[in-house]
Motif scaffolding. Structure first.
Motif, PDB file in Angstrom:
ATOM      1  N   TYR A  64       0.730  -1.127  -0.075  1.00 60.23           N
ATOM      2  CA  TYR A  64       0.038  -0.066  -0.037  1.00 60.23           C
ATOM      3  C   TYR A  64       0.860   1.315   0.042  1.00 60.23           C
ATOM      4  O   TYR A  64       0.383   2.237  -0.319  1.00 60.23           O
ATOM      5  N   CYS A  65       1.998   1.253   0.285  1.00 61.26           N
ATOM      6  CA  CYS A  65       3.052   2.433   0.704  1.00 61.26           C
ATOM      7  C   CYS A  65       4.059   2.683  -0.508  1.00 61.26           C
ATOM      8  O   CYS A  65       4.438   2.069  -0.970  1.00 61.26           O
ATOM      9  N   GLN A 102       9.330  10.408  12.278  1.00 62.20           N
ATOM     10  CA  GLN A 102       8.950   9.028  11.581  1.00 62.20           C
ATOM     11  C   GLN A 102       9.799   8.803  10.240  1.00 62.20           C
ATOM     12  O   GLN A 102      10.365   9.915   9.571  1.00 62.20           O
ATOM     13  N   ARG A 114       1.510   1.154  13.908  1.00 69.21           N
ATOM     14  CA  ARG A 114       0.309   0.624  13.347  1.00 69.21           C
ATOM     15  C   ARG A 114       0.403  -0.917  12.980  1.00 69.21           C
ATOM     16  O   ARG A 114       1.323  -1.310  12.467  1.00 69.21           O
ATOM     17  N   GLU A 155      -2.023  -1.929  11.017  1.00 68.63           N
ATOM     18  CA  GLU A 155      -2.277  -1.873   9.629  1.00 68.63           C
ATOM     19  C   GLU A 155      -3.751  -2.609   9.307  1.00 68.63           C
ATOM     20  O   GLU A 155      -4.580  -1.926   8.986  1.00 68.63           O
ATOM     21  N   LEU A 211      -5.214   0.905   8.454  1.00 65.61           N
ATOM     22  CA  LEU A 211      -5.855   1.536   7.320  1.00 65.61           C
ATOM     23  C   LEU A 211      -6.937   1.233   7.058  1.00 65.61           C
ATOM     24  O   LEU A 211      -7.715   0.204   7.513  1.00 65.61           O
ATOM     25  N   PRO A 236      -7.777   6.758   6.093  1.00 68.43           N
ATOM     26  CA  PRO A 236      -8.374   6.027   5.011  1.00 68.43           C
ATOM     27  C   PRO A 236      -7.182   5.681   4.166  1.00 68.43           C
ATOM     28  O   PRO A 236      -6.067   6.206   3.899  1.00 68.43           O
ATOM     29  N   PHE A 237      -7.121   4.508   3.496  1.00 64.99           N
ATOM     30  CA  PHE A 237      -6.096   3.969   2.549  1.00 64.99           C
ATOM     31  C   PHE A 237      -6.360   4.874   1.203  1.00 64.99           C
ATOM     32  O   PHE A 237      -7.381   4.829   0.622  1.00 64.99           O
ATOM     33  N   ILE A 238      -5.170   5.189   0.948  1.00 68.78           N
ATOM     34  CA  ILE A 238      -5.222   6.215  -0.243  1.00 68.78           C
ATOM     35  C   ILE A 238      -4.255   5.491  -1.523  1.00 68.78           C
ATOM     36  O   ILE A 238      -3.160   5.421  -1.230  1.00 68.78           O
ATOM     37  N   VAL A 291       4.207   8.655   0.854  1.00 70.45           N
ATOM     38  CA  VAL A 291       3.374   7.438   1.560  1.00 70.45           C
ATOM     39  C   VAL A 291       2.291   7.273   0.600  1.00 70.45           C
ATOM     40  O   VAL A 291       1.890   6.098   0.146  1.00 70.45           O
ATOM     41  N   TYR A 292       1.647   8.322   0.445  1.00 68.11           N
ATOM     42  CA  TYR A 292       0.408   8.193  -0.687  1.00 68.11           C
ATOM     43  C   TYR A 292       0.302   9.479  -1.389  1.00 68.11           C
ATOM     44  O   TYR A 292       1.030  10.759  -0.704  1.00 68.11           O
TER      45      TYR A 292
HETATM   46  N1  5AD Z   1      -2.588   5.300   2.066  1.00 66.48           N
HETATM   47  C1  5AD Z   1      -2.935   5.883   3.410  1.00 66.48           C
HETATM   48  N2  5AD Z   1      -2.014   5.480   4.576  1.00 66.48           N
HETATM   49  C2  5AD Z   1      -0.925   5.022   4.281  1.00 66.48           C
HETATM   50  N3  5AD Z   1       0.166   4.445   5.023  1.00 66.48           N
HETATM   51  C3  5AD Z   1       0.743   3.765   4.229  1.00 66.48           C
HETATM   52  N4  5AD Z   1       0.233   3.791   3.151  1.00 66.48           N
HETATM   53  C4  5AD Z   1      -0.657   4.601   2.919  1.00 66.48           C
HETATM   54  C5  5AD Z   1      -1.518   4.708   1.716  1.00 66.48           C
HETATM   55  N5  5AD Z   1      -1.363   4.249   0.800  1.00 66.48           N
HETATM   56  C6  5AD Z   1       0.148   4.549   6.314  1.00 66.48           C
HETATM   57  C7  5AD Z   1       0.430   3.351   6.986  1.00 66.48           C
HETATM   58  C8  5AD Z   1       1.622   3.675   7.959  1.00 66.48           C
HETATM   59  C9  5AD Z   1       1.584   5.173   8.031  1.00 66.48           C
HETATM   60  C10 5AD Z   1       2.728   5.817   8.467  1.00 66.48           C
HETATM   61  O1  5AD Z   1       1.070   5.642   6.745  1.00 66.48           O
HETATM   62  O2  5AD Z   1      -0.817   2.966   8.096  1.00 66.48           O
HETATM   63  O3  5AD Z   1       1.640   3.033   9.356  1.00 66.48           O
END
Ligand code: 5AD
Length: 361
Positions: free
Chosen positions: A55-56, A93, A146, A148, A188, A218-220, A303-304
């Motif tokens: 996801y990252c 971080q 997290r 996650e 997430l 939210p996951f982005i 990260v996103y």
């Molecule tokens: N969207 C949202 N949050 C994300 N993280 C990592 N990738 C994404 C993403 N695509 C979050 C993870 C991590 C935090 C630092 O960023 O939960 O623990």
């Protein structure tokens, strides 16, 4: 609340249901931790990462991302900037960067403590217990990691192990707690394959872990990652990656852990630059983490996408956030802003210790 009730409340988007949930969480927040919003200066110290989390955007396979690592002097200067803005905590971080050696972080913590006295939160991923012991000894106060998602299959699919090292974030959270850190975790919301029952179980896990801090966003999708290209399963149980559902998870986390510190996360502000932080603060959150990373590096900590949110463009202290707090009738905290959950735990331990001494003497 049991798992079925949690899942039911997550699913309930009937007219007025969300507003009622947010109002309930807001009332619990006010009664348990008050109207003070703690501000934490976030320093993104390294965009290098050895992991390949699906996801990252920092994942090791993303060759398009420029990588940087701040020097100790740069990190300390950022901490001083945070102190000058009136923030009581600095959050360091970074990705899981082998270049952030145990010794480098130890020296950084010492320098920050010497020069600012701020509370120090670390958010550096999965690390050896020896490092965690040494950093605590240097004065690190808190750790954010997290988990996650608590769904083991999903976690393993999206979060490959390093060769020869099995990932176990729950075990590390336990170690952190035993070492006397104030411990934060979170999830997430909206990963492909994640269900309402998964999220309900995650909220139960927040309680079981008795977390001091809970961070949820939210996951982005990031286009340069495997999950940036994965379509969401067309399944009624699949949760959406919306701000609305992330806010519901925040609200339920507040109901389950009234005394925890809960941030209104950057991902909420990314989806909704005008109102994302405020929406989190109205749904149970009591912390905001303004970014104090030197401006020239911020775009590289991707990260996103869409990060940083527009208000982060403001150089110097984030006046936007103080104005927003005033508009909500909330006040910005001064001092460390430890979580009442943690302070109560420490007081109980202290009482047990001195009580024990009396009996022993
Ligand atoms: N969207 C949202 N949050 C994300 N993280 C990592 N990738 C994404 C993403 N695509 C979050 C993870 C991590 C935090 C630092 O960023 O939960 O623990």
């Amino acid at each position: 609340m049991g798992r079925a009730e949690l899942a039911g409340r997550l699913r309930n988007t009937a007219p007025g249901a969300r507003a009622a949930l947010f109002a309930e969480a807001d009332a619990v927040r006010r009664a348990a931790v008050g109207d003070t919003v703690h501000l934490r200066g976030l320093v993104e110290i390294s965009s290098h990462c050895a992991r390949a989390c699906h996801y990252c955007g920092l994942n090791a396979n993303n060759q398009a991302l420029p990588r940087y690592r701040l020097t100790i002097a740069e990190i300390t200067a950022a901490a001083q900037a945070a102190a000058a803005c009136g923030y009581g905590t600095v959050v360091l971080q970074g990705g899981e960067d082998p270049g952030l050696t145990g010794d480098f972080i130890s020296k950084t913590i010492s320098a920050i403590k010497r020069e600012t006295g701020l509370a120090v939160t670390l958010s550096l991923g999965e690390r050896d217990t020896d490092d965690l012991i040494n950093w605590r000894a240097k004065g690190a106060d808190r750790y954010l990691l997290r988990f996650e998602t608590g769904n083991r299959d999903l976690y393993q699919r999206y979060h490959p192990d390093l060769p020869g090292r099995k990932s176990d974030r729950l075990a590390q959270l336990q170690v952190l707690r035993e070492l006397g850190y104030e411990v934060g975790s979170g999830v997430l919301v909206g990963l492909p394959g994640q269900t309402y029952d998964d999220l309900a179980a995650d909220i139960e896990l927040f309680s079981a872990l008795r977390l001091d801090m809970v961070g949820v966003g939210p996951f982005i999708p990031h286009p340069a990652t495997p999950l940036g290209r994965t379509p969401f399963p067309a399944d009624a149980e699949q949760v959406p990656n919306t701000a609305d559902l992330a806010l519901a998870v925040i609200a339920l986390a507040r109901l389950e852990l009234p005394q925890a510190n809960i941030p209104s996360t950057t991902a909420l502000a990314t989806l909704n630059p005008a109102d994302g932080y405020a929406a989190g603060l109205r749904a149970g959150a009591n912390v905001v983490m303004p970014n104090v990373t030197p401006a020239r590096y911020r775009r590289q900590y991707e990260v996103y996408p869409g990060k940083p949110a527009p208000h982060d463009e403001v150089t110097g202290c984030d006046h936007y956030i103080r104005e927003m707090l005033a508009g909500l009738g909330r006040n910005a905290g001064v001092g460390r802003g430890d979580s009442p959950a943690f302070l109560a735990r420490r007081a109980a331990a202290e009482k047990a210790r001195t009580g024990g001494e009396q009996h022993g003497n």
